[in-house]
Design an enzyme around this catalytic site. Structure first.
Site, short mmCIF file in Angstrom:
data_model
loop_
_atom_site.label_atom_id
_atom_site.label_comp_id
_atom_site.label_asym_id
_atom_site.label_seq_id
_atom_site.Cartn_x
_atom_site.Cartn_y
_atom_site.Cartn_z
N ALA A 119 1.19 -1.38 0.05
CA ALA A 119 -0.13 0.28 0.22
C ALA A 119 0.59 1.50 0.25
CB ALA A 119 -1.08 0.07 1.35
N GLY A 169 0.65 -5.61 0.32
CA GLY A 169 -0.12 -5.05 -0.68
C GLY A 169 -0.25 -5.38 -1.07
N GLU A 203 -0.78 -8.90 -1.12
CA GLU A 203 -1.90 -9.61 -1.08
C GLU A 203 -2.41 -9.13 -2.52
OE1 GLU A 203 -2.80 -6.69 1.79
OE2 GLU A 203 -3.57 -7.76 2.86
N GLU A 210 3.49 -5.92 6.58
CA GLU A 210 2.33 -5.11 7.36
C GLU A 210 3.21 -4.63 9.33
OE1 GLU A 210 1.88 -7.38 5.69
OE2 GLU A 210 0.30 -5.93 4.42
C1 3H9 Z 1 0.30 -2.82 3.43
O1 3H9 Z 1 0.41 -3.30 2.51
C2 3H9 Z 1 -1.14 -3.00 4.08
C3 3H9 Z 1 -0.89 -3.70 3.21
O2 3H9 Z 1 -1.92 -4.86 3.65
C4 3H9 Z 1 -3.23 -2.89 3.83
C5 3H9 Z 1 -3.94 -2.00 2.70
C6 3H9 Z 1 -5.25 -2.00 3.00
N1 3H9 Z 1 4.90 3.73 0.15
O3 3H9 Z 1 13.08 1.40 0.92
P1 3H9 Z 1 13.73 2.23 -0.42
C7 3H9 Z 1 9.88 4.69 -1.17
S1 3H9 Z 1 1.92 -1.79 4.42
C8 3H9 Z 1 4.94 5.25 -0.32
O4 3H9 Z 1 14.98 3.66 0.11
P2 3H9 Z 1 14.76 -0.14 -1.46
C9 3H9 Z 1 10.54 4.99 0.12
O5 3H9 Z 1 10.13 5.82 1.87
C10 3H9 Z 1 2.87 -1.85 3.12
N2 3H9 Z 1 6.14 5.20 -0.37
O6 3H9 Z 1 14.12 1.66 -1.54
C11 3H9 Z 1 11.53 5.55 -0.21
O7 3H9 Z 1 11.31 7.00 -0.97
P3 3H9 Z 1 12.96 8.03 -1.08
C12 3H9 Z 1 3.41 -3.00 3.17
C13 3H9 Z 1 7.15 4.03 -0.68
O8 3H9 Z 1 15.33 -0.27 -2.93
C14 3H9 Z 1 11.57 5.45 -2.04
O9 3H9 Z 1 10.52 4.29 -2.05
N3 3H9 Z 1 5.11 -2.86 2.52
C15 3H9 Z 1 6.67 2.75 -0.01
O10 3H9 Z 1 16.14 0.17 -0.71
C16 3H9 Z 1 12.43 4.04 -1.94
O11 3H9 Z 1 12.17 3.43 -1.08
C17 3H9 Z 1 6.03 -2.76 2.69
O12 3H9 Z 1 6.56 -2.23 4.32
C18 3H9 Z 1 5.17 2.22 -0.12
N4 3H9 Z 1 4.64 1.16 0.27
O13 3H9 Z 1 14.19 -0.29 -0.91
C19 3H9 Z 1 6.87 -2.03 1.84
N5 3H9 Z 1 8.17 1.78 -0.23
O14 3H9 Z 1 13.62 7.92 -2.67
C20 3H9 Z 1 8.09 -1.22 2.29
C21 3H9 Z 1 9.14 2.11 -0.35
O15 3H9 Z 1 11.27 9.61 -1.43
N6 3H9 Z 1 9.24 -0.96 1.38
N7 3H9 Z 1 8.67 3.44 -0.29
O16 3H9 Z 1 12.90 8.27 0.16
C22 3H9 Z 1 10.57 -1.54 1.44
O17 3H9 Z 1 9.76 -2.28 2.40
C23 3H9 Z 1 10.78 -1.02 0.54
O18 3H9 Z 1 11.22 0.64 -0.22
C24 3H9 Z 1 11.44 -1.93 -0.84
C25 3H9 Z 1 12.80 -1.16 -1.79
C26 3H9 Z 1 12.36 -2.93 -0.41
C27 3H9 Z 1 10.39 -2.40 -0.93
#
Ligand code: 3H9
Length: 678
Positions: free
Chosen positions: A63, A102, A105, A125
């Site tokens: 998400a 998400g 999901e 999450e």
């Molecule tokens: C969810 O899904 C809830 C659902 O179950 C329910 C819904 C109803 N959103 O980490 P990075 C940005 S909860 C917005 O440096 P990497 C991050 O801030 C979500 N922004 O890259 C950064 O911005 P900036 C569950 C996001 O290559 C840029 O992207 N998912 C999101 O080292 C690059 O990120 C997670 O918790 C996001 N979801 O790693 C996954 N994700 O450049 C969270 C990232 O401005 N994300 N950004 O600083 C991660 O674990 C890592 O970002 C990922 C990439 C492994 C994907």
């Protein structure tokens, strides 16, 4: 505005593609585009199957966290996914990068899932203080069983594609470079067959047959999840997948999800998510700063610290030359590194080949000349300005021009160290935390002359070696130890006023720290920095050393320890403290747990405010990052500065005043103007 979702036709297969950099987060436009694309596929008789894939570095990473806390704009994710699953034309998720939250999901709502071998899948999450909120806790156990679902939902760590295939989360692995073509071919083989829906799966019955599974799992995770709300909610949700109908299970998940979303833990952990990423950025260093290639690293000192530092680079595939003064110390140091790797291998977290690979990158040496071609040299020698300057002088002579020279000092003046060289622009601090191969934090200490490219390179490198970096200016103790000293001052003072030392520890344990200051002292060794003269006793620590209470290693320090390292308060220590207080004429009184907590933590907040005022930290959230990763500050409170805001900065100010402790103008002003640091 153009939609981030586009569709392409490949014969009778509709390929739905998301292009929403950087991580294909499932923001409103993506959800709407997905829902429309499914509608398009259903409405068109010539479409017989659907493939969903993403452009860029990853499949949907979850998400869009930036939307959390804002008024929702439809379609929401659950309804989008329900529409997808309801299709009677096969829908195939084609996964690369990371299918997270998400995103996972989405994959679960598809009828089939194919992925490239390098992909990872997970439900992280809980790391945001949440549980999956788009039926992940209900579809996953029905697809792979409660036993396989629990670690994914409760632990939050992604699993590699191969493991996902093994547990039934993926149907098939496809070619690394032919994801789309292979997914289309796979989808074609499913045309005309009844579609399998995760929501109708029966694997969750393993949890019905063995209901104790959930309590056993909770007990096995007790230490890791202590204090966190989300993991328990996650267990409850997975359990519900076996006990309730799908619709009721989804309702239960929603109830738990909404409660967590509205709580302070999730707010704190979402704050931390962005704080960690912000900390890696340096405001006045341009994004496109040319980096210095780091192909070889030198480490000076093969003791515990130097060895741990070296391991970070070896594990990341970067060759390290490690230098010691004497052969036996060098042999001992390299031996410890090998043993650490072998222990990791014994736990199944590394293969024997990986151990050999890492060790093959290590060159032990006794000669500074062997550091000449290093791109970065990190010094981890004794904490003495004189010694450090001597080392930097030598390095400056032998190491090639353009290479970075870093000190691992934990409190010395990096600017002064830099004066021992003719390249102060290439000097900075890289303060690792012990054990350096385990602890996540790297305090990067920016000297007054440190160049932009040097800083940018080290920040980038920190990510490569799996560290979380935060920048500190040059001040005694930098961000972390500077604030720690304020807590320690109060801890000692509280003892002198009559607080029991185990109560001081307990207060911090209850708050969520892994240990209190006196336990920490015992673990590190009370005799660190002791002058070794039992007749000279001016502090409680010296008094303990004088009677051989050196800490855990001696079986006694502040506490007595049994064979299993269980601790009990000591009568001898109580007496030593009481004698000390009497000698200093300190009246003793009962001190409440609230006072102990406030006196330990509020002065840290005040010091944090001073650090901000002096520009020693770029932002309040950097301080949170330091304390969470380096000192065990509980993540679910968001770090000292975020926590102070949730307490109320005005309350912190009043508390400090009540105890006669200093209040900085900066803290007072922030308290008066909105109660926020940033
Ligand atoms: C969810 O899904 C809830 C659902 O179950 C329910 C819904 C109803 N959103 O980490 P990075 C940005 S909860 C917005 O440096 P990497 C991050 O801030 C979500 N922004 O890259 C950064 O911005 P900036 C569950 C996001 O290559 C840029 O992207 N998912 C999101 O080292 C690059 O990120 C997670 O918790 C996001 N979801 O790693 C996954 N994700 O450049 C969270 C990232 O401005 N994300 N950004 O600083 C991660 O674990 C890592 O970002 C990922 C990439 C492994 C994907």
């Amino acid at each position: 505005m153009t939609s981030p979702i586009r569709t392409e036709r490949h014969d009778n297969v509709l390929v739905v593609i998301s292009d929403n950099p950087p991580v294909n987060a499932l923001g409103q436009a993506v959800r709407a585009g997905l829902k429309d694309a499914i509608g398009e596929a259903l409405a068109d008789d010539s479409v017989e199957a659907v493939v969903i894939r993403c452009d860029g570095q990853t499949f949907f990473a979850g998400a869009d966290i930036t939307e959390f806390g804002k008024p929702p704009v439809g379609p929401n994710l659950p309804e989008t996914l329900d529409a997808m699953e309801a299709s009677d034309k096969p829908v195939v998720a084609a996964i690369h990068g990371t299918a997270l939250g998400g995103g996972c999901e989405v994959a679960l709502a598809c009828h089939y899932r194919v992925a490239v071998p390098s992909a990872k899948l997970g439900l992280p999450e809980v790391k945001l203080g949440l549980i999956p909120g788009a039926a992940g806790t209900q579809r996953l156990p029905r697809l792979v069983g409660a036993e396989s679902a629990l670690p994914l939902v409760v632990g939050g760590n992604p699993i590699p594609a191969k493991k996902a295939e093994k547990i039934g989360l993926l149907d098939v692995l496809v070619g690394e470079d032919s994801l789309e073509a292979d997914a289309i071919a796979f989808a074609k083989t499913k045309i005309g067959q009844p579609v399998p829906r995760s929501s109708e799966g029966k694997e969750n019955e393993d949890g019905v047959r063995d209901p104790d599974l959930f309590d056993r799992f909770r007990a096995s995770q007790a230490r890791r999840i202590r204090g966190f709300d989300a993991p328990n909610a996650a267990i409850e949700a997975v359990k519900a997948a076996g006990e309730l109908s799908y619709a009721d299970g989804v309702a239960k998940e929603r109830e738990l999800f909404m409660k967590l979303m509205g709580g302070t833990q999730s707010a704190a952990m979402r704050h931390y998510f962005f704080a960690e990423r912000a900390a890696n950025k340096i405001d006045d260093v341009p994004k496109d700063t040319q980096l210095i290639p780091i192909k070889k690293v030198g480490v000076i000192g093969a003791g515990t610290m130097g060895g741990g530092i070296a391991m970070n680079f070896l594990s990341a595939g970067i060759p390290v030359t490690i230098l010691e003064m004497a052969q036996d110390a060098l042999d001992r140091g390299t031996g410890v590194i090998r043993k650490n790797y072998e222990n990791t291998a014994k736990k199944g977290r590394m293969s024997a080949e990986q151990v050999d690979q890492a060790m093959g990158l290590l060159t032990p040496t006794l000669s500074y000349d062997d550091l000449a071609d290093c791109d970065l040299v990190i010094e981890a020698v004794y904490e003495s300005m004189e010694v450090k300057k001597e080392v930097f002088g030598k390095l400056d002579e032998v190491v090639k021009q353009g290479a970075i020279l870093a000190s691992n000092t934990s409190y010395l003046d990096v600017d002064e160290i830099a004066t021992a060289t003719k390249r102060p622009g290439y000097v900075l601090g890289m303060h690792f935390f012990s054990p350096a191969n385990v602890m996540k934090l790297l305090e990067v200490v920016r000297g007054k002359e440190t160049r932009h490219d040097v800083l940018a390179t080290v920040m980038k490198l920190s990510k490569k070696i799996g560290k979380v970096a935060a920048v500190s200016g040059v001040c005694p103790g930098f961000i972390g130890n500077r604030m720690l000293s304020k807590r320690q001052e109060q801890a000692n003072e509280l003892l002198m006023e009559g607080a029991n030392y185990w109560e001081v520890d307990e207060v911090l344990l209850d708050f969520g720290f892994p240990m209190g200051p006196f336990q920490m002292g015992d673990l590190a060794g009370i005799d660190i920095g002791w002058h070794r003269d039992p007749s000279k006793v001016t502090t409680i620590r010296e008094a303990l050393c004088a009677v051989g209470r050196f800490g855990q290693k001696a079986g006694k320090g502040f506490y007595d320890y049994d064979e299993a390292r269980n601790r009990t308060p000591s009568d001898e220590v109580k007496q030593i403290i009481a004698d000390f207080a009497a000698k200093e004429g300190k009246p003793q009184r009962e001190i409440s747990k609230d006072e102990i907590r406030e006196r330990l933590l509020y002065p840290m907040v005040n010091e944090g405010a001073l650090i901000l005022e002096e520009g020693m930290a770029q932002r309040a959230s950097d301080i949170d990052v330091v304390w969470i990763n380096g000192y065990g500050w509980p993540l679910y409170t968001g770090g000292p500065m975020f926590w102070a805001q949730t307490v109320g900065l005005d309350k912190v100010v009043t508390g400090l005043e009540r105890y006669g402790l200093p209040v900085s103008n900066y803290l007072r002003t922030k308290a008066e103007n909105g109660g926020k640091f940033d």
